[in-house]
Design a protein around this motif. Structure first.
Motif, PDB file in Angstrom:
ATOM      1  N   VAL A 161      40.725  26.071  41.543  1.00 39.23           N
ATOM      2  CA  VAL A 161      39.686  25.518  40.684  1.00 39.23           C
ATOM      3  C   VAL A 161      39.597  26.381  39.442  1.00 39.23           C
ATOM      4  CG1 VAL A 161      38.407  24.812  42.739  1.00 39.23           C
ATOM      5  CG2 VAL A 161      37.610  26.749  41.428  1.00 39.23           C
ATOM      6  N   PHE A 162      39.376  25.695  38.320  1.00 39.91           N
ATOM      7  CA  PHE A 162      39.290  26.366  37.026  1.00 39.91           C
ATOM      8  C   PHE A 162      37.923  26.068  36.441  1.00 39.91           C
ATOM      9  CE2 PHE A 162      43.635  25.245  37.932  1.00 39.91           C
ATOM     10  CZ  PHE A 162      44.345  26.397  37.625  1.00 39.91           C
ATOM     11  N   ARG A 163      37.123  27.088  36.147  1.00 38.79           N
ATOM     12  CA  ARG A 163      35.833  26.829  35.499  1.00 38.79           C
ATOM     13  C   ARG A 163      35.442  28.021  34.661  1.00 38.79           C
ATOM     14  NH1 ARG A 163      33.331  25.719  41.131  1.00 38.79           N
ATOM     15  NH2 ARG A 163      33.733  27.692  42.195  1.00 38.79           N
ATOM     16  N   HIS A 164      34.370  27.839  33.876  1.00 40.83           N
ATOM     17  CA  HIS A 164      33.981  28.906  32.959  1.00 40.83           C
ATOM     18  C   HIS A 164      33.418  30.096  33.721  1.00 40.83           C
ATOM     19  CE1 HIS A 164      32.811  31.000  29.423  1.00 40.83           C
ATOM     20  NE2 HIS A 164      31.526  30.967  29.730  1.00 40.83           N
ATOM     21  N   GLN A 165      32.430  29.817  34.564  1.00 45.75           N
ATOM     22  CA  GLN A 165      31.767  30.927  35.234  1.00 45.75           C
ATOM     23  C   GLN A 165      31.962  30.804  36.733  1.00 45.75           C
ATOM     24  OE1 GLN A 165      27.715  31.500  34.079  1.00 45.75           O
ATOM     25  NE2 GLN A 165      27.373  33.146  35.557  1.00 45.75           N
ATOM     26  N   ALA A 166      32.276  31.928  37.384  1.00 42.41           N
ATOM     27  CA  ALA A 166      32.531  31.926  38.814  1.00 42.41           C
ATOM     28  C   ALA A 166      31.334  31.352  39.570  1.00 42.41           C
ATOM     29  CB  ALA A 166      32.831  33.339  39.298  1.00 42.41           C
ATOM     30  N   ALA A 167      31.613  30.636  40.684  1.00 46.77           N
ATOM     31  CA  ALA A 167      30.549  30.032  41.496  1.00 46.77           C
ATOM     32  C   ALA A 167      30.958  30.128  42.957  1.00 46.77           C
ATOM     33  CB  ALA A 167      30.337  28.577  41.080  1.00 46.77           C
ATOM     34  N   ALA A 168      30.117  29.600  43.830  1.00 43.03           N
ATOM     35  CA  ALA A 168      30.417  29.649  45.268  1.00 43.03           C
ATOM     36  C   ALA A 168      31.723  28.905  45.542  1.00 43.03           C
ATOM     37  CB  ALA A 168      29.267  29.027  46.048  1.00 43.03           C
ATOM     38  N   LEU A 169      32.515  29.403  46.478  1.00 47.38           N
ATOM     39  CA  LEU A 169      33.822  28.814  46.769  1.00 47.38           C
ATOM     40  C   LEU A 169      33.844  28.179  48.136  1.00 47.38           C
ATOM     41  CD1 LEU A 169      36.175  31.670  45.508  1.00 47.38           C
ATOM     42  CD2 LEU A 169      35.626  29.509  44.382  1.00 47.38           C
ATOM     43  N   GLU A 170      34.660  27.117  48.256  1.00 53.66           N
ATOM     44  CA  GLU A 170      34.913  26.554  49.575  1.00 53.66           C
ATOM     45  C   GLU A 170      36.061  27.332  50.198  1.00 53.66           C
ATOM     46  OE1 GLU A 170      35.770  22.440  48.748  1.00 53.66           O
ATOM     47  OE2 GLU A 170      33.953  22.330  47.498  1.00 53.66           O
ATOM     48  N   ALA A 171      36.175  27.225  51.527  1.00 46.57           N
ATOM     49  CA  ALA A 171      37.227  27.964  52.230  1.00 46.57           C
ATOM     50  C   ALA A 171      38.590  27.595  51.655  1.00 46.57           C
ATOM     51  CB  ALA A 171      37.168  27.644  53.722  1.00 46.57           C
ATOM     52  N   GLY A 172      39.424  28.616  51.437  1.00 50.14           N
ATOM     53  CA  GLY A 172      40.788  28.373  50.982  1.00 50.14           C
ATOM     54  C   GLY A 172      40.944  28.137  49.497  1.00 50.14           C
ATOM     55  N   GLN A 173      39.832  28.093  48.745  1.00 49.23           N
ATOM     56  CA  GLN A 173      39.949  27.860  47.298  1.00 49.23           C
ATOM     57  C   GLN A 173      40.332  29.142  46.547  1.00 49.23           C
ATOM     58  OE1 GLN A 173      36.220  26.135  45.998  1.00 49.23           O
ATOM     59  NE2 GLN A 173      37.219  24.161  45.674  1.00 49.23           N
ATOM     60  N   ILE A 174      41.071  28.941  45.462  1.00 48.69           N
ATOM     61  CA  ILE A 174      41.376  30.038  44.539  1.00 48.69           C
ATOM     62  C   ILE A 174      40.728  29.679  43.205  1.00 48.69           C
ATOM     63  CG2 ILE A 174      43.199  31.347  43.394  1.00 48.69           C
ATOM     64  CD1 ILE A 174      43.315  31.483  46.422  1.00 48.69           C
ATOM     65  N   GLU A 175      39.927  30.557  42.696  1.00 51.10           N
ATOM     66  CA  GLU A 175      39.174  30.235  41.485  1.00 51.10           C
ATOM     67  C   GLU A 175      39.646  31.079  40.291  1.00 51.10           C
ATOM     68  OE1 GLU A 175      35.352  32.139  40.777  1.00 51.10           O
ATOM     69  OE2 GLU A 175      34.469  30.124  40.766  1.00 51.10           O
ATOM     70  N   PHE A 176      39.816  30.411  39.145  1.00 53.70           N
ATOM     71  CA  PHE A 176      40.114  31.099  37.886  1.00 53.70           C
ATOM     72  C   PHE A 176      38.918  30.913  36.967  1.00 53.70           C
ATOM     73  CE2 PHE A 176      44.140  30.325  39.809  1.00 53.70           C
ATOM     74  CZ  PHE A 176      44.933  31.404  39.440  1.00 53.70           C
ATOM     75  N   SER A 177      38.349  32.017  36.472  1.00 51.04           N
ATOM     76  CA  SER A 177      37.175  31.888  35.612  1.00 51.04           C
ATOM     77  C   SER A 177      37.161  32.993  34.561  1.00 51.04           C
ATOM     78  CB  SER A 177      35.900  31.938  36.453  1.00 51.04           C
ATOM     79  OG  SER A 177      35.765  33.218  37.046  1.00 51.04           O
ATOM     80  N   GLY A 178      36.274  32.801  33.589  1.00 49.98           N
ATOM     81  CA  GLY A 178      36.131  33.773  32.498  1.00 49.98           C
ATOM     82  C   GLY A 178      34.686  34.228  32.391  1.00 49.98           C
ATOM     83  N   HIS A 179      34.083  34.045  31.249  1.00 45.41           N
ATOM     84  CA  HIS A 179      32.667  34.256  30.978  1.00 45.41           C
ATOM     85  C   HIS A 179      32.223  35.715  30.848  1.00 45.41           C
ATOM     86  CE1 HIS A 179      28.430  33.419  30.700  1.00 45.41           C
ATOM     87  NE2 HIS A 179      28.168  34.153  31.758  1.00 45.41           N
ATOM     88  N   PHE A 180      32.663  36.574  31.773  1.00 49.64           N
ATOM     89  CA  PHE A 180      32.108  37.931  31.787  1.00 49.64           C
ATOM     90  C   PHE A 180      32.820  38.920  30.857  1.00 49.64           C
ATOM     91  CE2 PHE A 180      30.653  36.302  35.957  1.00 49.64           C
ATOM     92  CZ  PHE A 180      29.296  36.494  35.764  1.00 49.64           C
ATOM     93  N   HIS A 181      33.994  38.586  30.362  1.00 51.52           N
ATOM     94  CA  HIS A 181      34.762  39.519  29.520  1.00 51.52           C
ATOM     95  C   HIS A 181      34.920  40.873  30.218  1.00 51.52           C
ATOM     96  CE1 HIS A 181      33.147  37.385  25.607  1.00 51.52           C
ATOM     97  NE2 HIS A 181      33.386  36.543  26.587  1.00 51.52           N
ATOM     98  N   PRO A 182      35.488  40.898  31.411  1.00 50.00           N
ATOM     99  CA  PRO A 182      35.515  42.167  32.158  1.00 50.00           C
ATOM    100  C   PRO A 182      36.330  43.253  31.458  1.00 50.00           C
ATOM    101  CG  PRO A 182      36.951  40.537  33.184  1.00 50.00           C
ATOM    102  CD  PRO A 182      36.162  39.817  32.132  1.00 50.00           C
ATOM    103  N   LYS A 183      35.838  44.480  31.561  1.00 50.89           N
ATOM    104  CA  LYS A 183      36.627  45.629  31.132  1.00 50.89           C
ATOM    105  C   LYS A 183      36.397  46.745  32.146  1.00 50.89           C
ATOM    106  CE  LYS A 183      33.263  47.875  28.128  1.00 50.89           C
ATOM    107  NZ  LYS A 183      32.812  48.170  26.783  1.00 50.89           N
ATOM    108  N   ALA A 184      37.403  47.594  32.306  1.00 48.84           N
ATOM    109  CA  ALA A 184      37.307  48.655  33.308  1.00 48.84           C
ATOM    110  C   ALA A 184      37.499  50.004  32.646  1.00 48.84           C
ATOM    111  CB  ALA A 184      38.360  48.452  34.397  1.00 48.84           C
ATOM    112  N   ARG A 185      36.848  50.991  33.238  1.00 54.93           N
ATOM    113  CA  ARG A 185      36.931  52.356  32.726  1.00 54.93           C
ATOM    114  C   ARG A 185      37.609  53.192  33.816  1.00 54.93           C
ATOM    115  NH1 ARG A 185      33.680  54.951  28.918  1.00 54.93           N
ATOM    116  NH2 ARG A 185      32.571  53.024  28.604  1.00 54.93           N
ATOM    117  N   ILE A 186      38.713  53.825  33.457  1.00 59.91           N
ATOM    118  CA  ILE A 186      39.490  54.577  34.438  1.00 59.91           C
ATOM    119  C   ILE A 186      39.493  56.051  34.053  1.00 59.91           C
ATOM    120  CG2 ILE A 186      41.836  54.922  35.359  1.00 59.91           C
ATOM    121  CD1 ILE A 186      40.551  52.361  36.366  1.00 59.91           C
ATOM    122  N   ALA A 187      39.240  56.902  35.034  1.00 60.96           N
ATOM    123  CA  ALA A 187      39.262  58.345  34.767  1.00 60.96           C
ATOM    124  C   ALA A 187      40.709  58.814  34.708  1.00 60.96           C
ATOM    125  CB  ALA A 187      38.526  59.087  35.872  1.00 60.96           C
ATOM    126  N   THR A 188      41.047  59.574  33.672  1.00 62.09           N
ATOM    127  CA  THR A 188      42.360  60.211  33.615  1.00 62.09           C
ATOM    128  C   THR A 188      42.119  61.696  33.413  1.00 62.09           C
ATOM    129  OG1 THR A 188      42.667  60.255  31.231  1.00 62.09           O
ATOM    130  CG2 THR A 188      43.169  58.183  32.342  1.00 62.09           C
TER     131      THR A 188
END
Lengths: 835, 222
Positions: free
Chosen positions: B129-156
């Motif tokens: 399933v493809f949608r803007h914002q992640a939502a509840a999933l049915e069993a076995g579904q794979i979801e592609f979503s955006g909305h949050f603009h995720p970024k991660a901070r990694i210690a080096t």
């Protein structure tokens, strides 16, 4: 160097001994048991002759009174209500302090003179009243002056202005705040052509340039240079803590007990440190040994204003024995009887050290007492060099630089907010400000175009224009909203986003301790311990824009750090350190350990000669290290490190990383590098450099400042965060896009000029490489040399930034994470650490 | 340039370091949060930021279209920064976008910024399933979503480094924002953490490749 300064002084010194004080003032001086000083009369004489005056005198010489005497005398004679004098200081606190100091002469001579301050802290109702009913003397800051100048009624407001006093002018000239003030002075000159300027400054390296800066034509016209008598030379000593002198580190905490001993022996000591993090740690270390609970306080720029005022008041009342302080106490405020200054860790520059020494110099004829406490072996050399430098009055300081274009952009919009302007007139006015004396018309026009519609090559913002031109060519602001937005964003100080720290805050309760930078907060989790405002605190969480904290906490505390906390070593001092290394006769004052360390270096490798470049190579832990003793300052070494790494890459030596200190550059590779002379050839300052500069964090940070000052993006206002986040755009992203699609845009030009520090550093590298040509001493060693140990200890402690370096670091972290997952606890990166 | 493969529900998906997902079996290119015409939106509010964001975003999109020659492009919403964004497109940018649309089938999913532009709210394809914002999933579904603009901070060893990133577990793929002027939300923030209760992986973007870390690794950078 000394000879040069004295010559300038002799040529320009002015002594108008014919001037004398009016009887009323003469009596007041006499009643206080004072004698009017020659430089006070000289300033009075200059003003009487209708000229401006720059007074350069050490602390404690009655400099402030010299600045105000002409106004007090004129107003005693003619007290009609009007704004007669404005006084501008770089610090709000200084303005408040001066108001207090002026009370005495005004009250004792019963002068009908009203003095008021106007700063960001002045309540709104008082500011409104000051606009309709100004005092005789208004004490303010460059930012508050700018706000007044950009009001539509500015022309009327300043019409009667007679005197402008600018205090601590050396702390403003040559900075963006100074650029803004210079533009403001040019504006004032247009509004009140008769107003005279009096500049007050501590000793400066370039008095002629400072005089130009102050003068109304920007080239020194009608401006006299007045020099105060020199004070007694300071008595400076080295304080070496007993025990082992550390190889590295910059905190000097091992000396806490010895420092406390010195505090006991004086009435009032300021313990100066270099960073706010160091201040917190030193404060804690002093209190750990403070068994008799001497009153020792903490003062730095991130503490809450009320906390700072309390400390200052306690100092003034003589209730403190010591204050641990950063540059927050470098300037002004002369009321406390400080009789000893202790500088912990490297002083970094002679001028900066002298400014700090002046804090203990409340009487001109008394020597100030100071101690320098080196935090590591190299700093012993640096401290000794600084003591020599102070004795020789070998001041450092950058020569004047051209005014910044982003500041000009702010000024242009400000002028438009006050009244429609014609570009020809404004250009002529701006060129009378010394920093803009050589401004090209093309640059000025580009700045005006930027203010109008963004000035982009792709002209699509026609309908969002901020200014419009009338048929006579005058520029008007398009609507009131633009003026409102502008007034919220005046000023040239751009700070990193900060959060307030609140202690024990239930509902609205608790106290505000100060502010820490947002990025530090993102690294903490609830329950973490951190050190702030001299307390050990537990981080509880963030509420709105406030960090909630409680006393207590266990475990190793984190210490908030602040961007831009570290100062580079000045060239003067670097040269002295280099010279000292090669003169064993000068080592006799050093502690035994340091002397032995240098002797061992001479025996195992060589000592860097003053004009040669010593480069050592040696294997260690399966890698080859190159250590170059350049002594050009940390930033210059970082640029050089990047260039050398690229070159090693091309030679096939497989460079793995580098580390830079103020003294030394260290690079490590997988293979043994052979052609050291070729490696340091001058031609490396070519294309590589351009590419590296453009990508560097330094330029991105400069761009952020430029974008805020030029009004491209709005300032962060506390509390306004949430709504702003929707619209705000990260300036790093804007920088990348602009660089690609509009590379000659005015803001990019401003940014490149801004990175002048960087360019100065490049000039240092270029000079060093030119000097070293044919004079490289290469020592191929079997193992690390004594002098190289400190730089190897820095590996892993410094911050590296920039595209490629970041990718390499991420790759390293990824590999480690994978190994950890696979059950290896190995730490690949730190395998080079020394035992 | 190297894309990183991940396998979900018997399909292989490639995480491209430019911040898009390619699904070889369907020749589908998936991207999120283009936020076209964000600059002109700001300009209308008095911040005359450089007007090149749409051009820069389309440049990067053009590279991906050349690299993968997809049959279909799925844009997961907030393709325009606001509902009037399309009307503000410069003529040459509009023409370029039209050329893209002529050469590839585009599925525009509606986001919260461009809701009124009439995009679909969701797209399904087998288990995906493809949608803007992640939502509840049915069993076995794979979801592609955006909305949050995720970024991660990694210690080096030389301080923390923050980058836009993908966040994935066995069920969800959260895409970074593809827009030139878009900021990010740390993956440690509650709204993102809530989507990955049993942890997951982050893939940080860079020029040549993505860097993979356990989600927990990004949780705390000291």
């Amino acid at each position: 160097m000394i000879a040069k300064i004295t010559r300038v002084i002799r040529l320009q010194i002015v002594n108008k001994s014919k001037t004398s004080l009016p009887a009323q003032f003469g009596d007041w001086f006499a009643a206080r048991g004072w004698q009017v000083r020659p430089h006070q009369l000289a300033v009075l004489g200059a003003v009487a002759a209708g000229e401006n005056a720059l007074l350069i005198a050490p602390t404690g010489g009655g400099k402030t009174l010299a600045g105000f005497l002409p106004s007090l005398i004129a107003l005693a004679d003619d007290p009609r209500p009007r704004l007669h004098t404005i006084y501008i200081s770089p610090l709000k606190a200084l303005a408040t302090d001066i108001a207090r100091n002026l009370e005495a002469p005004i009250a004792e001579m019963a002068l009908p003179i009203r003095v008021e301050t106007r700063t960001g802290d002045t309540p709104a109702n008082r500011r409104t009243r000051q606009r309709s009913d100004p005092p005789h003397i208004l004490l303010t800051t460059p930012e508050s002056l700018a706000l007044l100048l950009y009001q539509p009624e500015a022309a009327d407001y300043f019409a009667d202005l007679a005197v402008i006093v600018i205090d601590e002018i050396h702390a403003l000239a040559g900075t963006k705040r100074g650029d803004q003030l210079a533009l403001g002075l040019a504006r004032l000159h247009a509004l009140a052509p008769a107003a005279l300027r009096i500049g007050l400054s501590a000793t400066v390296a370039h008095p002629g340039a400072m005089r130009d800066w102050l003068s109304p034509d920007g080239v020194g016209g009608a401006t006299q240079l007045v020099l105060g008598e020199a004070g007694a030379p300071p008595e400076i000593g080295l304080l070496i803590a007993p025990g082992r002198m550390p190889w590295s580190g910059h905190m000097g905490l091992m000396a806490a007990e010895a420092i406390l001993q010195q505090i006991r022996g004086a009435r009032m000591t300021i313990v100066f440190v270099n960073t706010r993090a160091q201040a917190e740690l030193m404060f804690e270390a002093l209190w750990r040994h403070n068994d008799e609970t001497l009153p020792i306080a903490l003062h730095h720029g991130s503490l809450d204003v009320n906390q700072r005022r309390k400390v200052e008041a306690a100092m003034a009342a003589g209730r403190l024995r010591a204050v641990v302080a950063t540059s927050s106490l470098d300037l002004g405020i002369d009321w406390a009887a400080v009789d000893q200054v202790i500088q912990v860790a490297a002083p970094k520059g002679v001028s900066r050290l002298m400014q700090r020494l002046g804090r203990a110099n409340h009487r001109l004829d008394e020597a100030s007492r100071a101690l320098l406490v080196p935090a590591n072996r190299f700093e012993v050399l640096e401290c000794a060099a600084a003591i020599e430098g102070v004795a020789a009055l070998d001041l450092d300081g950058d020569p004047p630089r051209p005014g910044a274009l982003d500041v000009l952009a702010q000024h242009v919009l400000g002028c438009a907010c006050a009244a429609p302007f014609h570009p020809d007139q404004l250009y002529a006015e701006v060129c009378r400000a010394a920093p803009y004396a050589l401004l090209a018309r093309r640059d000025f026009d580009d700045v005006v175009r930027y203010v109008e519609d963004g000035g982009y090559a792709l002209a699509v913002y026609e309908r969002y224009r901020k200014l419009f031109r009338d048929s006579e060519g005058f520029l008007h602001v398009r609507h009131a909203r633009i003026m409102r937005q502008f007034r919220m964003n005046i000023g040239t100080i751009v700070e990193a986003p900060v959060l307030k720290v609140r202690l024990g805050g239930g509902r609205g309760g608790g106290i505000t301790l100060g502010e820490i930078e947002e990025y530090f907060v993102t690294m903490m989790s609830p329950g973490d311990t951190f050190l702030f405002a001299g307390r050990r605190l537990v981080f509880q969480g963030i509420r709105e824009t406030t960090v909630m904290a409680a006393d207590g906490g266990t475990g190793e505390p984190k210490i908030p750090t602040y961007v831009g906390g570290r100062m580079p070593l000045s060239t003067n001092l670097a040269n002295r350190v280099r010279a000292m290394l090669h003169e064993p006769a000068q080592w006799r004052h050093f502690p035994d350990q340091v002397r032995e360390w240098l002797e061992l270096q001479a025996w195992r490798s060589s000592l860097p000669a003053p004009d040669d470049l010593l480069v050592e190579t040696f294997p260690r832990g399966g890698r080859w290290y190159i250590v170059a003793y350049c002594f050009e300052g940390r930033q210059a070494h970082q640029a050089l490190g990047m260039l050398i790494t690229r070159r090693l890459e091309r030679f096939g030596d497989q460079p793995l990383g580098f580390v830079a200190t103020d003294y030394v550059l260290g690079v490590w590779c997988a293979r043994e590098p052979h052609d050291i002379a070729r490696l340091f050839e001058e031609d490396m300052l070519g294309d590589d450099l351009e590419a590296w500069m453009a990508e560097s964090t330094m330029l991105k940070r400069s761009f952020r400042n430029v974008a805020v000052i030029a009004g491209l993006i709005e300032r962060t206002h506390p509390g306004g965060e949430r709504s702003r986040r929707q619209v705000s755009i990260n300036t790093d992203l804007i920088y990348d896009v602009l660089r690609k699609h509009d590379p000659t845009h005015i803001l990019l030009r401003a940014t490149r000029a801004d990175a002048a520090h960087g360019l100065v550093d490049l000039a240092r590298i270029a000079g060093m490489l030119a000097r070293a040509r044919g004079r490289i001493t290469h020592r191929r060693l079997k193992r690390v040399s004594p002098l190289a140990v400190p730089v190897l200890l820095e590996i892993g402690r410094e911050q590296i930034r920039g595209g490629e370096a970041e990718d390499a670091l991420l790759a390293e972290a990824e590999a480690e994470a994978l190994l950890a997952e696979a059950g290896f606890a190995g730490d690949i990166a730190s395998s080079v650490h020394l035992a | 340039m190297n894309a990183a493969p991940i396998h979900r529900a018997g399909h292989r998906f490639m995480l491209d370091p430019a911040g898009a997902v390619f699904w070889p079996a369907r020749r589908a290119l998936i991207l999120a949060d283009l936020h076209l015409e964000k600059a002109s939106f700001s300009a209308a509010r008095g911040a005359l930021v450089p007007p090149y964001d749409t051009r820069a975003t389309l440049d990067r999109l053009a590279l991906l279209l050349r690299r993968y020659a997809p049959d279909v492009v799925i844009a997961l919403g907030d393709s325009f920064h606001d509902d009037q964004g399309e009307a503000r497109l410069a003529a040459e940018d509009a023409a370029r976008l039209a050329r893209f649309e002529a050469a590839h089938r585009f599925v525009w999913i509606a986001g919260n910024h461009d809701q009124a532009m009439g995009g679909a709210t969701m797209l399904r394809d087998e288990a995906c399933v493809f949608r803007h914002q992640a939502a509840a999933l049915e069993a076995g579904q794979i979801e592609f979503s955006g909305h949050f603009h995720p970024k991660a901070r990694i210690a080096t060893r030389a301080g923390a480094i923050a980058r836009p990133c993908f966040v994935t577990d066995q069920h969800r793929v959260l895409l970074p924002s593809f827009g030139a002027y878009t900021g990010g939300l740390e993956v440690t923030a509650a709204p993102i953490r809530a989507l990955f209760p049993r942890g997951g992986q982050v893939f940080l973007l860079s020029r040549e490749r993505v860097f993979a870390f356990p989600l927990a690794h990004a949780a705390k950078a000291a």
